[in-house]
Scaffold this motif. Sequence first.
Motif, PDB file in Angstrom:
ATOM      1  N   LYS A   1       2.743   1.324  -8.464  1.00 35.27           N
ATOM      2  CA  LYS A   1       2.417   2.743  -8.551  1.00 35.27           C
ATOM      3  C   LYS A   1       1.255   3.075  -7.644  1.00 35.27           C
ATOM      4  O   LYS A   1       0.311   2.291  -7.540  1.00 35.27           O
ATOM      5  CB  LYS A   1       1.962   3.054  -9.979  1.00 35.27           C
ATOM      6  CG  LYS A   1       2.944   3.821 -10.806  1.00 35.27           C
ATOM      7  CD  LYS A   1       2.337   4.073 -12.153  1.00 35.27           C
ATOM      8  CE  LYS A   1       2.402   5.551 -12.440  1.00 35.27           C
ATOM      9  NZ  LYS A   1       2.333   5.819 -13.873  1.00 35.27           N
ATOM     10  N   CYS A   2       1.304   4.261  -7.030  1.00 34.77           N
ATOM     11  CA  CYS A   2       0.150   4.696  -6.240  1.00 34.77           C
ATOM     12  C   CYS A   2      -0.957   5.117  -7.197  1.00 34.77           C
ATOM     13  O   CYS A   2      -0.704   5.825  -8.171  1.00 34.77           O
ATOM     14  CB  CYS A   2       0.542   5.866  -5.348  1.00 34.77           C
ATOM     15  SG  CYS A   2      -0.843   6.466  -4.366  1.00 34.77           S
ATOM     16  N   PRO A   3      -2.193   4.646  -6.948  1.00 36.38           N
ATOM     17  CA  PRO A   3      -3.284   5.013  -7.867  1.00 36.38           C
ATOM     18  C   PRO A   3      -3.643   6.500  -7.795  1.00 36.38           C
ATOM     19  O   PRO A   3      -4.287   7.023  -8.694  1.00 36.38           O
ATOM     20  CB  PRO A   3      -4.452   4.144  -7.389  1.00 36.38           C
ATOM     21  CG  PRO A   3      -4.134   3.785  -5.990  1.00 36.38           C
ATOM     22  CD  PRO A   3      -2.637   3.760  -5.875  1.00 36.38           C
TER      23      PRO A   3
ATOM     24  N   ASN B   1      -1.898  12.453  -7.897  1.00 38.37           N
ATOM     25  CA  ASN B   1      -1.180  13.578  -7.305  1.00 38.37           C
ATOM     26  C   ASN B   1      -0.029  13.120  -6.417  1.00 38.37           C
ATOM     27  O   ASN B   1       0.812  13.907  -6.021  1.00 38.37           O
ATOM     28  CB  ASN B   1      -2.133  14.430  -6.466  1.00 38.37           C
ATOM     29  CG  ASN B   1      -3.249  14.985  -7.327  1.00 38.37           C
ATOM     30  OD1 ASN B   1      -3.030  15.325  -8.490  1.00 38.37           O
ATOM     31  ND2 ASN B   1      -4.444  15.047  -6.766  1.00 38.37           N
ATOM     32  N   CYS B   2      -0.030  11.844  -6.078  1.00 38.96           N
ATOM     33  CA  CYS B   2       0.978  11.329  -5.166  1.00 38.96           C
ATOM     34  C   CYS B   2       2.285  11.038  -5.906  1.00 38.96           C
ATOM     35  O   CYS B   2       3.350  11.515  -5.512  1.00 38.96           O
ATOM     36  CB  CYS B   2       0.456  10.067  -4.492  1.00 38.96           C
ATOM     37  SG  CYS B   2       1.685   9.163  -3.558  1.00 38.96           S
ATOM     38  N   GLY B   3       2.198  10.301  -6.975  1.00 35.78           N
ATOM     39  CA  GLY B   3       3.387  10.065  -7.790  1.00 35.78           C
ATOM     40  C   GLY B   3       4.309   8.985  -7.278  1.00 35.78           C
ATOM     41  O   GLY B   3       5.378   8.777  -7.841  1.00 35.78           O
ATOM     42  N   LEU B   4       3.926   8.298  -6.215  1.00 35.68           N
ATOM     43  CA  LEU B   4       4.788   7.234  -5.716  1.00 35.68           C
ATOM     44  C   LEU B   4       4.875   6.105  -6.740  1.00 35.68           C
ATOM     45  O   LEU B   4       3.864   5.650  -7.254  1.00 35.68           O
ATOM     46  CB  LEU B   4       4.232   6.700  -4.392  1.00 35.68           C
ATOM     47  CG  LEU B   4       4.993   5.539  -3.738  1.00 35.68           C
ATOM     48  CD1 LEU B   4       5.052   5.739  -2.238  1.00 35.68           C
ATOM     49  CD2 LEU B   4       4.368   4.201  -4.076  1.00 35.68           C
ATOM     50  N   SER B   5       6.084   5.719  -7.050  1.00 37.14           N
ATOM     51  CA  SER B   5       6.278   4.661  -8.032  1.00 37.14           C
ATOM     52  C   SER B   5       7.615   3.978  -7.770  1.00 37.14           C
ATOM     53  O   SER B   5       8.629   4.641  -7.569  1.00 37.14           O
ATOM     54  CB  SER B   5       6.251   5.272  -9.440  1.00 37.14           C
ATOM     55  OG  SER B   5       6.677   4.324 -10.384  1.00 37.14           O
TER      56      SER B   5
ATOM     57  N   TYR C   1       0.828  -1.202   0.000  1.00 39.53           N
ATOM     58  CA  TYR C   1       0.000   0.000   0.000  1.00 39.53           C
ATOM     59  C   TYR C   1       0.867   1.259   0.000  1.00 39.53           C
ATOM     60  O   TYR C   1       2.009   1.217   0.453  1.00 39.53           O
ATOM     61  CB  TYR C   1      -0.885   0.032   1.259  1.00 39.53           C
ATOM     62  CG  TYR C   1      -2.027  -0.943   1.232  1.00 39.53           C
ATOM     63  CD1 TYR C   1      -1.782  -2.314   1.328  1.00 39.53           C
ATOM     64  CD2 TYR C   1      -3.343  -0.506   1.125  1.00 39.53           C
ATOM     65  CE1 TYR C   1      -2.823  -3.226   1.299  1.00 39.53           C
ATOM     66  CE2 TYR C   1      -4.395  -1.404   1.105  1.00 39.53           C
ATOM     67  CZ  TYR C   1      -4.131  -2.766   1.186  1.00 39.53           C
ATOM     68  OH  TYR C   1      -5.163  -3.663   1.161  1.00 39.53           O
ATOM     69  N   CYS C   2       0.300   2.353  -0.460  1.00 36.02           N
ATOM     70  CA  CYS C   2       0.983   3.648  -0.327  1.00 36.02           C
ATOM     71  C   CYS C   2       0.806   4.115   1.109  1.00 36.02           C
ATOM     72  O   CYS C   2      -0.318   4.147   1.625  1.00 36.02           O
ATOM     73  CB  CYS C   2       0.391   4.672  -1.288  1.00 36.02           C
ATOM     74  SG  CYS C   2       1.081   6.320  -1.058  1.00 36.02           S
ATOM     75  N   LYS C   3       1.921   4.476   1.742  1.00 35.91           N
ATOM     76  CA  LYS C   3       1.878   4.832   3.166  1.00 35.91           C
ATOM     77  C   LYS C   3       1.104   6.136   3.384  1.00 35.91           C
ATOM     78  O   LYS C   3       0.421   6.303   4.390  1.00 35.91           O
ATOM     79  CB  LYS C   3       3.307   4.982   3.681  1.00 35.91           C
ATOM     80  CG  LYS C   3       3.413   4.901   5.181  1.00 35.91           C
ATOM     81  CD  LYS C   3       4.877   4.818   5.608  1.00 35.91           C
ATOM     82  CE  LYS C   3       5.008   5.035   7.093  1.00 35.91           C
ATOM     83  NZ  LYS C   3       6.050   6.006   7.429  1.00 35.91           N
ATOM     84  N   ASP C   4       1.204   7.046   2.412  1.00 35.19           N
ATOM     85  CA  ASP C   4       0.532   8.342   2.569  1.00 35.19           C
ATOM     86  C   ASP C   4      -0.941   8.274   2.181  1.00 35.19           C
ATOM     87  O   ASP C   4      -1.793   8.817   2.859  1.00 35.19           O
ATOM     88  CB  ASP C   4       1.230   9.401   1.695  1.00 35.19           C
ATOM     89  CG  ASP C   4       2.684   9.586   2.121  1.00 35.19           C
ATOM     90  OD1 ASP C   4       2.926   9.589   3.348  1.00 35.19           O
ATOM     91  OD2 ASP C   4       3.554   9.685   1.240  1.00 35.19           O
ATOM     92  N   CYS C   5      -1.218   7.603   1.086  1.00 37.43           N
ATOM     93  CA  CYS C   5      -2.590   7.615   0.565  1.00 37.43           C
ATOM     94  C   CYS C   5      -3.424   6.430   1.061  1.00 37.43           C
ATOM     95  O   CYS C   5      -4.629   6.397   0.851  1.00 37.43           O
ATOM     96  CB  CYS C   5      -2.583   7.613  -0.952  1.00 37.43           C
ATOM     97  SG  CYS C   5      -1.492   8.845  -1.659  1.00 37.43           S
ATOM     98  N   LYS C   6      -2.772   5.462   1.669  1.00 35.69           N
ATOM     99  CA  LYS C   6      -3.452   4.263   2.195  1.00 35.69           C
ATOM    100  C   LYS C   6      -4.155   3.456   1.097  1.00 35.69           C
ATOM    101  O   LYS C   6      -5.128   2.745   1.352  1.00 35.69           O
ATOM    102  CB  LYS C   6      -4.487   4.629   3.296  1.00 35.69           C
ATOM    103  CG  LYS C   6      -3.939   5.473   4.428  1.00 35.69           C
ATOM    104  CD  LYS C   6      -2.973   4.702   5.286  1.00 35.69           C
ATOM    105  CE  LYS C   6      -2.304   5.626   6.317  1.00 35.69           C
ATOM    106  NZ  LYS C   6      -1.009   5.130   6.781  1.00 35.69           N
TER     107      LYS C   6
HETATM  108 ZN   LIG Z   1       0.214   7.660  -2.632  1.00 36.35          ZN
END
Ligand SMILES: [Zn+2]
Length: 530
Positions: free
Chosen positions: A332-334, A337-341, A304-309
């Motif tokens: 990739k974060c869905p 705006n997050c951009g985590l990849s 999971y993305c830690k910021d966006c959950k």
């Molecule tokens: Zn994210």
Amino acid sequence: MKTIEEVLGPGSKKGVFYGRESSDKQDADMKTQKHMAYSLVEKYKCEIVREYVDTGVSAYKKKMEQRAGLMEMLDDLDKNKVDFVVVFQGDRLARNPMEHFKIRAFMNAREIYVIQSSGQDLYNSGDLLGQLMKDGYSKYEADNISTRTRDDFETRISKGIYNGGGAPFGYRYLGNHQFKIMPDEKIVVKNIFELYKSGQGFQSIAEILMTDKNTKDIWCKETVKSIITNPFYMGYLTFGRVNKSSRNSINDKSKWTITRFKGIEPIITQEEWEQCWEIYKKKSQGDLPPKHFKTSYLFKGVIYCKDCKQPLMCKDQRTKDKGKPYGSRVYKCPNRNCGLSYRADDLHEFIINDILPSVYIKARTAPHETLHEEILSSLKKDANQLLKDIKELEEQVADYIIELSQAESRVLSLYQESIESNETELMILIEHRMRLKKWIEGTKHVIDKKTKRIQYINHVESDFEIWKDSFLGSVLEEYDLQNDTKLRRLILYIFEKVEISKNWEINYTTRIDLEGDAALHVMGSFLENK
Ligand SMILES: [Zn+2]
């Protein structure tokens, strides 16, 4: 409901013939249509008193009102009643649902039965609504087209005639009903069947093929599947194998027409092909461990993305530029705006090298029985959630069915009023009904998938007994990234959830209560980016 025997028996009935000939070569020509009609009618000692024909007319393009022969016949039937109308097939009369509806209504109102000579059956049963509701028009048309082409297929193949377009991978069509094997492609085909027999899935085979730097083809799971499921490679041609209306899924084998074609030199033996087909069947019925495990994204559904959950998406961003592959598989974060990849390979390596060993060491020290129970109770929780989902979905299906029957009774009342004035509403209702049926089908499919997942979880339970020894043994030494099944298993057993931030900070929750704490949190950071 009447039968053809009741309509034509006991003989001396009088009827008319209607024929339509189009320029489509697939269609039966007028000579055939007439021949079939007359021989059927004579069999029952009845008589055709008049013929109506439209030639060079495609029912797709011309409305029924624009077909002079048909209109003349309907006009005459309105004035002079006959006992029957004989056509080659219902599709000679009309092609779109509304036209079929009108013609059936017209015939039913006059108690005239339309006989289809090709299937020796009736086009209108007298029960218009029942027919409409039971079959649905699309099925009616699909069946008709299918019978016609199937007969054509068998006749041609038996004569050694090929007219099916191009050749599958591994072959070139030489013309004159002959295929030639391409030696370089033949090696790839053999390799694909070998890999499949060894337990690899379509996706992993595609990935293995893509690692060959000499490959000139782009492989994906669909292209691999199209090879494994095609009896062409053992020298057979098929008809009705692929369901084109359902995302090109493969029909049950009982629905195929399959014939040995002498113009094909086989690449693999019949035995090998059947063996792979058995594996395919078992896999698609869920008898073999589902591909849940066979993923090159080891943390799919777990990370999971830690910021966006949000659970991370798995994306294959590899492309080829002038034969040179670039890009990679990523998580990739869905949230855009997050951009985590993260590159999948980097993330796998990090977790496996830096996180897993510490979890593993702790797992080794935890008592066996506790470990077992913890994992199972966690999986049970998953299973219960799935059961709840299924119940909700089943309620949804029940709602759809109610809506469906309401639509059907509305169609019935519209039909009883008058067809002409309610044509638009009727068409909308018929379409709505089809949509509802699709929804029901779709929801049932989801239920089916969830049920399989539960079966799998239950299967894990027995599997675990066998598995826990190697789990506590030397799993880490055994893992192999090409064959990631075992590793994926280990990850699913251990991790309930892994959260990652943009700078490689990781939080995870294990399924196992390692030290008596409810959940285990370990912070880690990854400095070296390979
Ligand atoms: Zn994210």
